[in-house]
Design a protein around this motif. Sequence first.
Motif, PDB file in Angstrom:
ATOM      1  N   PRO A  46       0.826  -1.220   0.000  1.00 31.97           N
ATOM      2  CA  PRO A  46       0.000   0.000   0.000  1.00 31.97           C
ATOM      3  C   PRO A  46       0.856   1.264   0.000  1.00 31.97           C
ATOM      4  N   VAL A  47       0.341   2.287  -0.679  1.00 27.77           N
ATOM      5  CA  VAL A  47       1.083   3.551  -0.773  1.00 27.77           C
ATOM      6  C   VAL A  47       0.303   4.747  -0.237  1.00 27.77           C
ATOM      7  N   TRP A  48      -0.986   4.596   0.041  1.00 28.33           N
ATOM      8  CA  TRP A  48      -1.743   5.701   0.611  1.00 28.33           C
ATOM      9  C   TRP A  48      -2.690   5.182   1.689  1.00 28.33           C
ATOM     10  N   THR A  49      -3.056   6.075   2.593  1.00 30.23           N
ATOM     11  CA  THR A  49      -3.939   5.741   3.706  1.00 30.23           C
ATOM     12  C   THR A  49      -4.985   6.832   3.853  1.00 30.23           C
ATOM     13  N   THR A  53      -3.321  10.280   2.949  1.00 28.78           N
ATOM     14  CA  THR A  53      -1.922  10.597   3.229  1.00 28.78           C
ATOM     15  C   THR A  53      -1.016   9.652   2.452  1.00 28.78           C
ATOM     16  N   ALA A  54       0.116  10.160   1.987  1.00 31.16           N
ATOM     17  CA  ALA A  54       1.100   9.312   1.308  1.00 31.16           C
ATOM     18  C   ALA A  54       2.478   9.946   1.435  1.00 31.16           C
ATOM     19  N   ILE A  55       3.502   9.109   1.298  1.00 31.26           N
ATOM     20  CA  ILE A  55       4.890   9.563   1.302  1.00 31.26           C
ATOM     21  C   ILE A  55       5.385   9.591  -0.143  1.00 31.26           C
ATOM     22  N   ILE A  56       6.034  10.683  -0.511  1.00 31.42           N
ATOM     23  CA  ILE A  56       6.553  10.819  -1.870  1.00 31.42           C
ATOM     24  C   ILE A  56       7.850  10.015  -2.005  1.00 31.42           C
ATOM     25  N   LYS A  57       7.891   9.186  -3.031  1.00 27.86           N
ATOM     26  CA  LYS A  57       9.072   8.356  -3.261  1.00 27.86           C
ATOM     27  C   LYS A  57      10.284   9.252  -3.540  1.00 27.86           C
ATOM     28  N   GLY A  58      11.394   8.900  -2.911  1.00 28.11           N
ATOM     29  CA  GLY A  58      12.628   9.650  -3.131  1.00 28.11           C
ATOM     30  C   GLY A  58      12.920  10.689  -2.067  1.00 28.11           C
ATOM     31  N   THR A  59      11.990  10.899  -1.117  1.00 26.36           N
ATOM     32  CA  THR A  59      12.271  11.861  -0.057  1.00 26.36           C
ATOM     33  C   THR A  59      13.542  11.467   0.694  1.00 26.36           C
ATOM     34  N   ASP A  60      14.354  12.454   1.030  1.00 32.55           N
ATOM     35  CA  ASP A  60      15.562  12.175   1.815  1.00 32.55           C
ATOM     36  C   ASP A  60      15.292  12.315   3.312  1.00 32.55           C
ATOM     37  N   LYS A  61      14.009  12.410   3.662  1.00 33.04           N
ATOM     38  CA  LYS A  61      13.610  12.506   5.073  1.00 33.04           C
ATOM     39  C   LYS A  61      12.585  11.418   5.377  1.00 33.04           C
TER      40      LYS A  61
END
Length: 342
Positions: free
Chosen positions: A122-125, A257-265
């Motif tokens: 899963p990539v979003w919630t 909500t989702a996290i963007i791929k490639g974030t350095d955080k």
Amino acid sequence: MTIKPLIKSLSAIAGIGMVSIAAHAATTELTVYSAVEAEDLKKYAARFNQDHPDIKINWVRDSTGIVTAKLLAEKANPQADVVWGLAATSLMLLKNENMLESYKPKNYDQLSPKFKDTSENPVWTGMDAWMAAICYNTVEAEKLGLPKPTSWQDLTNPVYKGHIVMPNPSSSGTGYLDVSSWLQLFGEDKGWEYMDALHNNIGTYTHSGSKPCKLAASGETAIGISFAFRAAKSKKEGAPLDIVFPTEGLGWDMEATAIIKGTDKLEAAKILADWAASQKANEMYNEGYAVVAMPGIAQPVEYFPANAEALMIENDFAWSAANRDAILTKWQQRYDSKSEPK
């Protein structure tokens, strides 16, 4: 140097070191893209910071369509770390572009199945559901002799010509959930016929989902097609509004909500994603939304119908996301002439 001054000097140096460490600990900053109502952004950040004061949120906020377009345009060079509060249909588009980081927040299994990406990775919630509503200004309507509508079909009555404002679906998530729901409710051919008839009565299309209701609340239009959260908030503030939940059913989408791929955080992004799916966050969402992702949390919200969830249509999010570009292109060709300037 005597012992006392030496101790004072060392203490001062240690104090400076501790301040420096604390300052360093508080400098993790996340760029968070959102379409959450602007007045709620401070609240969301403040509640999160009660538990995680070491992470600062830098908001980038706009209407759903604009945020979605910005994210897609930045695909090759992402600027966001996290998306917190964007339509699930938009996140499905980003998922298809392989732009989202796979992550299961800590409370993932406690959320309703309809509020989460149920794929293997899963990539979003989901967070909460926002649903369509009609804002009807009783004072202006009485002046103009406009009857109170009870259904979507009522809005095609020629008596309303020029007195209805609705959001442009290209820039507004609320506008898109309206259009996609009408196509699902009425069927594609009948859905476009319905929008043709509705277009005859539209005064203008706005680039914000909340603006039609704000205009109705201030008496600048008699009828605004908007969403229930904004309608309830305006009515609570004293606007002479009746909130209409059309009898055919309500289009809806979920904020997610989702996290963007490639974030350095990534670690800080995961902490935010965990908190956004927490019970505390769901209780916060319920302050404005009657339906939230975690079962058993939602309490009645003033001016929302008690059966809010039952009024929501069976929304095919996958279809809505897959056909978004084609639907918006056709909509723009037919109706964009009445859109307000950007």
